[in-house]
Design a protein around this motif. Sequence first.
Motif, PDB file in Angstrom:
ATOM      1  N   ASN A 134       0.825  -1.214   0.000  1.00 25.70           N
ATOM      2  CA  ASN A 134       0.000   0.000   0.000  1.00 25.70           C
ATOM      3  C   ASN A 134       0.855   1.258   0.000  1.00 25.70           C
ATOM      4  OD1 ASN A 134      -2.731  -0.895  -0.149  1.00 25.70           O
ATOM      5  ND2 ASN A 134      -2.584  -1.609   1.960  1.00 25.70           N
ATOM      6  N   SER A 135       1.967   1.229   0.709  1.00 27.99           N
ATOM      7  CA  SER A 135       2.897   2.371   0.710  1.00 27.99           C
ATOM      8  C   SER A 135       3.428   2.615  -0.695  1.00 27.99           C
ATOM      9  CB  SER A 135       4.078   2.109   1.648  1.00 27.99           C
ATOM     10  OG  SER A 135       3.659   2.047   2.974  1.00 27.99           O
ATOM     11  N   VAL A 136       3.791   1.541  -1.381  1.00 29.17           N
ATOM     12  CA  VAL A 136       4.309   1.668  -2.747  1.00 29.17           C
ATOM     13  C   VAL A 136       3.240   2.263  -3.658  1.00 29.17           C
ATOM     14  CG1 VAL A 136       5.162   0.380  -4.746  1.00 29.17           C
ATOM     15  CG2 VAL A 136       6.000  -0.189  -2.462  1.00 29.17           C
ATOM     16  N   LEU A 137       2.010   1.783  -3.536  1.00 27.91           N
ATOM     17  CA  LEU A 137       0.922   2.317  -4.371  1.00 27.91           C
ATOM     18  C   LEU A 137       0.677   3.801  -4.108  1.00 27.91           C
ATOM     19  CD1 LEU A 137      -1.825  -0.458  -4.464  1.00 27.91           C
ATOM     20  CD2 LEU A 137      -0.351   0.312  -6.325  1.00 27.91           C
ATOM     21  N   ASN A 138       0.909   4.223  -2.862  1.00 27.59           N
ATOM     22  CA  ASN A 138       0.716   5.636  -2.493  1.00 27.59           C
ATOM     23  C   ASN A 138       1.967   6.472  -2.723  1.00 27.59           C
ATOM     24  OD1 ASN A 138      -1.959   5.220  -1.693  1.00 27.59           O
ATOM     25  ND2 ASN A 138      -1.308   4.555   0.348  1.00 27.59           N
ATOM     26  N   ASN A 139       2.945   5.899  -3.446  1.00 24.00           N
ATOM     27  CA  ASN A 139       4.211   6.582  -3.744  1.00 24.00           C
ATOM     28  C   ASN A 139       4.939   7.042  -2.486  1.00 24.00           C
ATOM     29  OD1 ASN A 139       4.062   6.326  -6.600  1.00 24.00           O
ATOM     30  ND2 ASN A 139       2.516   7.957  -6.594  1.00 24.00           N
ATOM     31  N   GLU A 140       4.841   6.255  -1.428  1.00 26.50           N
ATOM     32  CA  GLU A 140       5.542   6.539  -0.181  1.00 26.50           C
ATOM     33  C   GLU A 140       6.809   5.695  -0.120  1.00 26.50           C
ATOM     34  OE1 GLU A 140       2.652   5.492   2.754  1.00 26.50           O
ATOM     35  OE2 GLU A 140       1.306   7.157   2.234  1.00 26.50           O
ATOM     36  N   VAL A 141       7.746   6.130   0.692  1.00 27.49           N
ATOM     37  CA  VAL A 141       8.969   5.374   0.914  1.00 27.49           C
ATOM     38  C   VAL A 141       8.608   4.137   1.738  1.00 27.49           C
ATOM     39  CG1 VAL A 141      11.243   5.415   2.024  1.00 27.49           C
ATOM     40  CG2 VAL A 141      10.396   7.445   0.830  1.00 27.49           C
ATOM     41  N   ILE A 142       9.189   3.011   1.362  1.00 27.86           N
ATOM     42  CA  ILE A 142       8.941   1.772   2.104  1.00 27.86           C
ATOM     43  C   ILE A 142       9.575   1.888   3.485  1.00 27.86           C
ATOM     44  CG2 ILE A 142       9.425  -0.703   2.196  1.00 27.86           C
ATOM     45  CD1 ILE A 142       9.323  -0.737  -0.864  1.00 27.86           C
ATOM     46  N   SER A 143       8.777   1.646   4.505  1.00 33.32           N
ATOM     47  CA  SER A 143       9.227   1.749   5.892  1.00 33.32           C
ATOM     48  C   SER A 143      10.178   0.601   6.235  1.00 33.32           C
ATOM     49  CB  SER A 143       8.010   1.705   6.821  1.00 33.32           C
ATOM     50  OG  SER A 143       8.390   1.421   8.131  1.00 33.32           O
ATOM     51  N   GLU A 144      11.373   0.970   6.693  1.00 34.46           N
ATOM     52  CA  GLU A 144      12.346  -0.059   7.094  1.00 34.46           C
ATOM     53  C   GLU A 144      11.827  -0.878   8.274  1.00 34.46           C
ATOM     54  OE1 GLU A 144      16.564   0.609   7.250  1.00 34.46           O
ATOM     55  OE2 GLU A 144      16.341   2.423   6.029  1.00 34.46           O
ATOM     56  N   SER A 145      11.123  -0.233   9.188  1.00 33.92           N
ATOM     57  CA  SER A 145      10.609  -0.968  10.354  1.00 33.92           C
ATOM     58  C   SER A 145       9.529  -1.970   9.938  1.00 33.92           C
ATOM     59  CB  SER A 145      10.083  -0.009  11.423  1.00 33.92           C
ATOM     60  OG  SER A 145       9.001   0.749  10.933  1.00 33.92           O
TER      61      SER A 145
END
Length: 182
Positions: A134-145
């Motif tokens: 979902n983060s990828v679809l929202n063009n967000e950086v993938i959370s390392e945690s």
Amino acid sequence: MNKLSHFFYQKSNLAYTLIISAILFAFFAFGFLGAAKCFEVEGGTIALGLSFGLPYDLVQDFFDVRTSEMIECYIHFNTTWDNIFPLLYGLTYVVWISFIYQPISHKTKLLNLLPFSQTALDWGENVNLVSIANSVLNNEVISESTVQMASAFSIAKWVVAAGIFLAISIGIIYRIKLRLKK
């Protein structure tokens, strides 16, 4: 938990183990594999859930080579197909362990429920992978945690799987020895 364990020890027999196994294999062959085709890429990682741990670079690469439609398919796969599959394989392992250890169930007690922990770990991994997708679809950086959490669930899932396979192997050897003594 004791009642559930006892139920499986009492009800498990060869016919049930074979029926549940056939259902698992049919689901895998005729549903699960086909549902994963919509996010496959040539030469890439097939599925993150098959990895022992999830390095950040592997996760990033997995999503970088997929279109938005493929990622949406991956989310659907993880929220539907890959939630049913762990339940089916967990139940299959529970029934097999219950059947194999039935003669000494008073000693093995809750061992037959161990596969349900693998199911829960698989679900935890899926929740985190869907969050990442979902983060990828929202063009967000993938959370390392979130990747680390998915990785921890992945490693724990495979460690428990190894324990289950060891328990089944030991149980089969035990049953063969028991049969040979007769």
